[in-house]
Motif scaffolding. Structure first.
Motif, PDB file in Angstrom:
ATOM      1  N   LEU A 176     -10.153  15.364  40.636  1.00 27.18           N
ATOM      2  CA  LEU A 176     -10.007  16.400  39.616  1.00 27.18           C
ATOM      3  C   LEU A 176      -9.031  15.962  38.525  1.00 27.18           C
ATOM      4  O   LEU A 176      -9.245  16.236  37.342  1.00 27.18           O
ATOM      5  N   LEU A 177      -7.970  15.269  38.913  1.00 25.20           N
ATOM      6  CA  LEU A 177      -7.036  14.719  37.923  1.00 25.20           C
ATOM      7  C   LEU A 177      -7.745  13.731  37.000  1.00 25.20           C
ATOM      8  O   LEU A 177      -7.581  13.768  35.780  1.00 25.20           O
ATOM      9  N   ALA A 178      -8.520  12.830  37.602  1.00 23.79           N
ATOM     10  CA  ALA A 178      -9.270  11.868  36.801  1.00 23.79           C
ATOM     11  C   ALA A 178     -10.243  12.571  35.876  1.00 23.79           C
ATOM     12  O   ALA A 178     -10.412  12.178  34.710  1.00 23.79           O
ATOM     13  N   GLY A 179     -10.888  13.625  36.370  1.00 25.76           N
ATOM     14  CA  GLY A 179     -11.825  14.378  35.535  1.00 25.76           C
ATOM     15  C   GLY A 179     -11.139  15.051  34.356  1.00 25.76           C
ATOM     16  O   GLY A 179     -11.680  15.075  33.237  1.00 25.76           O
ATOM     17  N   ILE A 180      -9.948  15.597  34.602  1.00 26.03           N
ATOM     18  CA  ILE A 180      -9.205  16.231  33.510  1.00 26.03           C
ATOM     19  C   ILE A 180      -8.840  15.206  32.447  1.00 26.03           C
ATOM     20  O   ILE A 180      -9.004  15.448  31.238  1.00 26.03           O
TER      21      ILE A 180
ATOM     22  N   LEU B 133       4.570  26.617  23.820  1.00 23.19           N
ATOM     23  CA  LEU B 133       3.765  27.759  24.258  1.00 23.19           C
ATOM     24  C   LEU B 133       2.276  27.443  24.247  1.00 23.19           C
ATOM     25  O   LEU B 133       1.513  27.968  25.054  1.00 23.19           O
ATOM     26  N   ILE B 134       1.857  26.574  23.332  1.00 22.08           N
ATOM     27  CA  ILE B 134       0.450  26.187  23.269  1.00 22.08           C
ATOM     28  C   ILE B 134       0.090  25.206  24.375  1.00 22.08           C
ATOM     29  O   ILE B 134      -0.949  25.328  25.041  1.00 22.08           O
ATOM     30  N   VAL B 135       0.953  24.231  24.585  1.00 19.98           N
ATOM     31  CA  VAL B 135       0.623  23.106  25.463  1.00 19.98           C
ATOM     32  C   VAL B 135       0.821  23.439  26.943  1.00 19.98           C
ATOM     33  O   VAL B 135       0.009  23.025  27.784  1.00 19.98           O
ATOM     34  N   LEU B 136       1.876  24.162  27.269  1.00 21.17           N
ATOM     35  CA  LEU B 136       2.196  24.383  28.683  1.00 21.17           C
ATOM     36  C   LEU B 136       1.051  25.027  29.476  1.00 21.17           C
ATOM     37  O   LEU B 136       0.770  24.586  30.603  1.00 21.17           O
ATOM     38  N   PRO B 137       0.373  26.050  28.963  1.00 19.11           N
ATOM     39  CA  PRO B 137      -0.761  26.585  29.750  1.00 19.11           C
ATOM     40  C   PRO B 137      -1.857  25.549  29.988  1.00 19.11           C
ATOM     41  O   PRO B 137      -2.495  25.564  31.050  1.00 19.11           O
ATOM     42  N   MET B 138      -2.076  24.649  29.045  1.00 23.61           N
ATOM     43  CA  MET B 138      -3.096  23.616  29.221  1.00 23.61           C
ATOM     44  C   MET B 138      -2.651  22.537  30.192  1.00 23.61           C
ATOM     45  O   MET B 138      -3.472  21.788  30.730  1.00 23.61           O
ATOM     46  N   TYR B 139      -1.347  22.430  30.418  1.00 26.80           N
ATOM     47  CA  TYR B 139      -0.815  21.469  31.381  1.00 26.80           C
ATOM     48  C   TYR B 139      -0.935  21.953  32.828  1.00 26.80           C
ATOM     49  O   TYR B 139      -0.821  21.145  33.762  1.00 26.80           O
ATOM     50  N   VAL B 140      -1.143  23.240  33.024  1.00 24.48           N
ATOM     51  CA  VAL B 140      -1.076  23.815  34.368  1.00 24.48           C
ATOM     52  C   VAL B 140      -2.073  23.177  35.342  1.00 24.48           C
ATOM     53  O   VAL B 140      -1.700  22.830  36.475  1.00 24.48           O
ATOM     54  N   PRO B 141      -3.367  23.000  34.984  1.00 24.02           N
ATOM     55  CA  PRO B 141      -4.279  22.363  35.954  1.00 24.02           C
ATOM     56  C   PRO B 141      -3.835  20.973  36.375  1.00 24.02           C
ATOM     57  O   PRO B 141      -3.912  20.622  37.563  1.00 24.02           O
ATOM     58  N   THR B 142      -3.355  20.169  35.423  1.00 28.86           N
ATOM     59  CA  THR B 142      -2.876  18.836  35.764  1.00 28.86           C
ATOM     60  C   THR B 142      -1.687  18.921  36.716  1.00 28.86           C
ATOM     61  O   THR B 142      -1.590  18.145  37.680  1.00 28.86           O
ATOM     62  N   LEU B 143      -0.786  19.848  36.458  1.00 26.82           N
ATOM     63  CA  LEU B 143       0.374  20.032  37.331  1.00 26.82           C
ATOM     64  C   LEU B 143      -0.057  20.433  38.735  1.00 26.82           C
ATOM     65  O   LEU B 143       0.432  19.876  39.738  1.00 26.82           O
TER      66      LEU B 143
ATOM     67  N   SER C  64      -1.117  11.513  33.927  1.00 26.21           N
ATOM     68  CA  SER C  64      -0.236  11.457  32.752  1.00 26.21           C
ATOM     69  C   SER C  64      -0.982  11.206  31.440  1.00 26.21           C
ATOM     70  O   SER C  64      -0.548  11.712  30.392  1.00 26.21           O
ATOM     71  N   PRO C  65      -2.101  10.452  31.413  1.00 27.12           N
ATOM     72  CA  PRO C  65      -2.832  10.352  30.136  1.00 27.12           C
ATOM     73  C   PRO C  65      -3.300  11.701  29.604  1.00 27.12           C
ATOM     74  O   PRO C  65      -3.299  11.931  28.386  1.00 27.12           O
ATOM     75  N   ALA C  66      -3.677  12.600  30.506  1.00 26.83           N
ATOM     76  CA  ALA C  66      -4.088  13.934  30.064  1.00 26.83           C
ATOM     77  C   ALA C  66      -2.930  14.669  29.395  1.00 26.83           C
ATOM     78  O   ALA C  66      -3.125  15.387  28.401  1.00 26.83           O
ATOM     79  N   LEU C  67      -1.701  14.482  29.914  1.00 28.80           N
ATOM     80  CA  LEU C  67      -0.540  15.136  29.305  1.00 28.80           C
ATOM     81  C   LEU C  67      -0.339  14.663  27.874  1.00 28.80           C
ATOM     82  O   LEU C  67      -0.033  15.459  26.976  1.00 28.80           O
ATOM     83  N   SER C  68      -0.527  13.366  27.630  1.00 27.88           N
ATOM     84  CA  SER C  68      -0.337  12.832  26.281  1.00 27.88           C
ATOM     85  C   SER C  68      -1.437  13.292  25.338  1.00 27.88           C
ATOM     86  O   SER C  68      -1.176  13.654  24.184  1.00 27.88           O
TER      87      SER C  68
ATOM     88  N   TRP D  60       6.512  16.424  39.702  1.00 28.13           N
ATOM     89  CA  TRP D  60       5.471  16.635  38.694  1.00 28.13           C
ATOM     90  C   TRP D  60       5.938  17.571  37.578  1.00 28.13           C
ATOM     91  O   TRP D  60       5.602  17.367  36.414  1.00 28.13           O
ATOM     92  N   VAL D  61       6.727  18.577  37.907  1.00 29.55           N
ATOM     93  CA  VAL D  61       7.300  19.430  36.855  1.00 29.55           C
ATOM     94  C   VAL D  61       8.211  18.613  35.952  1.00 29.55           C
ATOM     95  O   VAL D  61       8.193  18.745  34.720  1.00 29.55           O
ATOM     96  N   GLY D  62       9.027  17.739  36.552  1.00 28.48           N
ATOM     97  CA  GLY D  62       9.901  16.880  35.753  1.00 28.48           C
ATOM     98  C   GLY D  62       9.110  15.965  34.836  1.00 28.48           C
ATOM     99  O   GLY D  62       9.462  15.787  33.668  1.00 28.48           O
TER     100      GLY D  62
END
Length: 218
Positions: A193-197, A161-171, A135-139, A53-55
């Protein structure tokens, strides 16, 4: 919308357009981690969900700065702003194009990389499902970050720096779903929860992205 999507996909297929860059990075992560850790199947199986998931997250991050930068430089973004298609629609199309070029190939190749990481067989359906849902949330989140930094010189670091903190819940929820599925435990909660995000990002962030684009175009 179809014309804009086709245009972005064609640009992504050209040299330097970003197609395959995230996929190559994802592959390198899955190959290098076992080389660094060593041939320890039990350890690899334990860390595989988080590493995969990190990759995937970092692979999506690589091409975000191209989402609006080229359009801003050649003036296409100004034309999009005055076109019949609202900027919210432009944001959705850009996020969809990014997912088709980056997210979807990651979903397709994920089982092979799971094999390299000694992921238990029970974890493969959950790996695919979590990537499809998350992955749609990441895009979409990345599209918002790209809109905030459009026009900035060398904005790639600021974008990260802006995006990475917002990616943390999905990760967190993505890796947890794969981890639970691989261990034979119930993984429905992190999947929901992933679907909700993803649904929340699709519902709200196109409007925030459009507002950021309008502010940067003034």
């Amino acid at each position: 919308m179809i014309a804009l999507l086709s245009r972005d996909l064609r640009l992504a297929m050209r040299a330097g357009g970003g197609f395959g860059l995230g996929l190559a990075f994802f592959l390198m992560v899955a190959v290098l981690v076992p080389l660094g850790v060593g041939p320890k199947g039990a350890l690899l199986a334990q860390i595989a969900p988080g590493i995969l998931w990190v990759g995937a997250l970092l692979a999506c991050l690589l091409s975000l700065d191209r989402m609006f930068a080229l359009d801003f430089e050649d003036g296409s973004l100004d034309l999009m702003a005055v076109s019949p298609l609202p900027l919210e629609g432009v944001a959705l199309v850009k996020a969809l194009a990014h997912w088709l070029v980056t997210g979807l190939p990651l979903v397709v190749i994920a089982p092979l990389l799971g094999l390299l990481m000694s992921l238990p067989p029970a974890g493969y359906p959950w790996l695919l499902g979590s990537l499809i849902l998350g992955s749609p949330a990441l895009s979409v989140i990345g599209c918002f970050g790209a809109a905030l930094t459009v026009g900035l010189k060398r904005g790639g670091l600021i974008l990260s720096l802006i995006v990475l903190p917002m990616y943390v819940p999905t990760l967190i929820f993505g890796a947890e779903a794969v981890r639970r599925g691989a261990a034979g435990l119930a993984a429905g909660a992190p999947m929901l929860l992933l679907a909700g995000i993803s649904l929340g990002a699709l519902a709200l962030l196109p409007f925030a992205t459009a507002a950021a684009l309008r502010a940067n175009l003034k």
